[in-house]
Design a protein around this motif. Sequence first.
Motif, PDB file in Angstrom:
ATOM      1  N   GLY A   1      32.203   7.423 -30.067  1.00  0.00           N
ATOM      2  CA  GLY A   1      33.180   8.318 -30.059  1.00  0.00           C
ATOM      3  C   GLY A   1      33.331   9.025 -28.666  1.00  0.00           C
ATOM      4  O   GLY A   1      34.466   9.306 -28.288  1.00  0.00           O
ATOM      5  N   GLN A   2      32.064   9.042 -28.008  1.00  0.00           N
ATOM      6  CA  GLN A   2      32.284   9.804 -26.823  1.00  0.00           C
ATOM      7  C   GLN A   2      32.871   8.853 -25.534  1.00  0.00           C
ATOM      8  O   GLN A   2      33.778   9.197 -24.880  1.00  0.00           O
TER       9      GLN A   2
ATOM     10  N   ASP B   1      35.086   6.517 -26.313  1.00  0.00           N
ATOM     11  CA  ASP B   1      36.520   6.440 -26.635  1.00  0.00           C
ATOM     12  C   ASP B   1      37.294   7.664 -25.995  1.00  0.00           C
ATOM     13  O   ASP B   1      38.519   7.488 -25.893  1.00  0.00           O
ATOM     14  N   ARG B   2      36.642   8.938 -26.277  1.00  0.00           N
ATOM     15  CA  ARG B   2      37.516  10.018 -25.631  1.00  0.00           C
ATOM     16  C   ARG B   2      37.360  10.266 -24.219  1.00  0.00           C
ATOM     17  O   ARG B   2      38.120  10.965 -23.703  1.00  0.00           O
ATOM     18  N   GLY B   3      36.228   9.311 -23.737  1.00  0.00           N
ATOM     19  CA  GLY B   3      36.418   9.368 -22.256  1.00  0.00           C
ATOM     20  C   GLY B   3      35.496  10.349 -21.607  1.00  0.00           C
ATOM     21  O   GLY B   3      35.538  11.069 -20.621  1.00  0.00           O
ATOM     22  N   ILE B   4      34.460  11.060 -22.430  1.00  0.00           N
ATOM     23  CA  ILE B   4      33.620  12.117 -21.846  1.00  0.00           C
ATOM     24  C   ILE B   4      32.173  11.777 -21.802  1.00  0.00           C
ATOM     25  O   ILE B   4      31.281  12.551 -21.565  1.00  0.00           O
TER      26      ILE B   4
ATOM     27  N   ALA C   1      32.185  14.162 -30.448  1.00  0.00           N
ATOM     28  CA  ALA C   1      32.736  13.016 -30.592  1.00  0.00           C
ATOM     29  C   ALA C   1      33.929  12.693 -31.191  1.00  0.00           C
ATOM     30  O   ALA C   1      34.752  11.814 -30.888  1.00  0.00           O
ATOM     31  N   PHE C   2      33.941  13.353 -32.395  1.00  0.00           N
ATOM     32  CA  PHE C   2      35.194  13.167 -33.043  1.00  0.00           C
ATOM     33  C   PHE C   2      35.568  14.623 -33.676  1.00  0.00           C
ATOM     34  O   PHE C   2      35.441  14.901 -34.872  1.00  0.00           O
TER      35      PHE C   2
ATOM     36  N   THR D   1      38.365  15.945 -34.197  1.00  0.00           N
ATOM     37  CA  THR D   1      39.794  15.789 -35.228  1.00  0.00           C
ATOM     38  C   THR D   1      39.514  15.306 -36.608  1.00  0.00           C
ATOM     39  O   THR D   1      40.171  15.645 -37.401  1.00  0.00           O
TER      40      THR D   1
END
Length: 125
Positions: free
Chosen positions: A30-31, A33-36, A86-87, A89
Amino acid sequence: MSAWRRGKRSWGWWAFAAVGPPLIVADAAGQIDRGIADAQVAIFLATMALGTAAGLWIWGWRPATHMGPKMTWWPVLWVVQDLLVAFPTSAFVSTFGLAIFGMSQIVLGQVALSYPNGRMVGRVA
């Protein structure tokens, strides 16, 4: 090694062994994928993986001390809290993460206060 073989693996041990690693992988995915994701995230997730593995090892090796379940709970709870980052939303992750927010720190305090036998004794209790 024979002490490890004589240890008992309860249903809780197997549940944490099955749930802990996928939660860590989901948090990392998740992290990323979000680019963080950065070095701090890698260090955090490595620490939580090591904490989970150590807790499972102690739990399986010496189940009578009650330290293993506590040592396994805190990293798993902390990763579940971190799933909020990570998620952000996801309604389910947000609800569940906020419901247990801060629980990992409480469990970590319990681990520190009840070391080495898993029970608080004396004036601390």
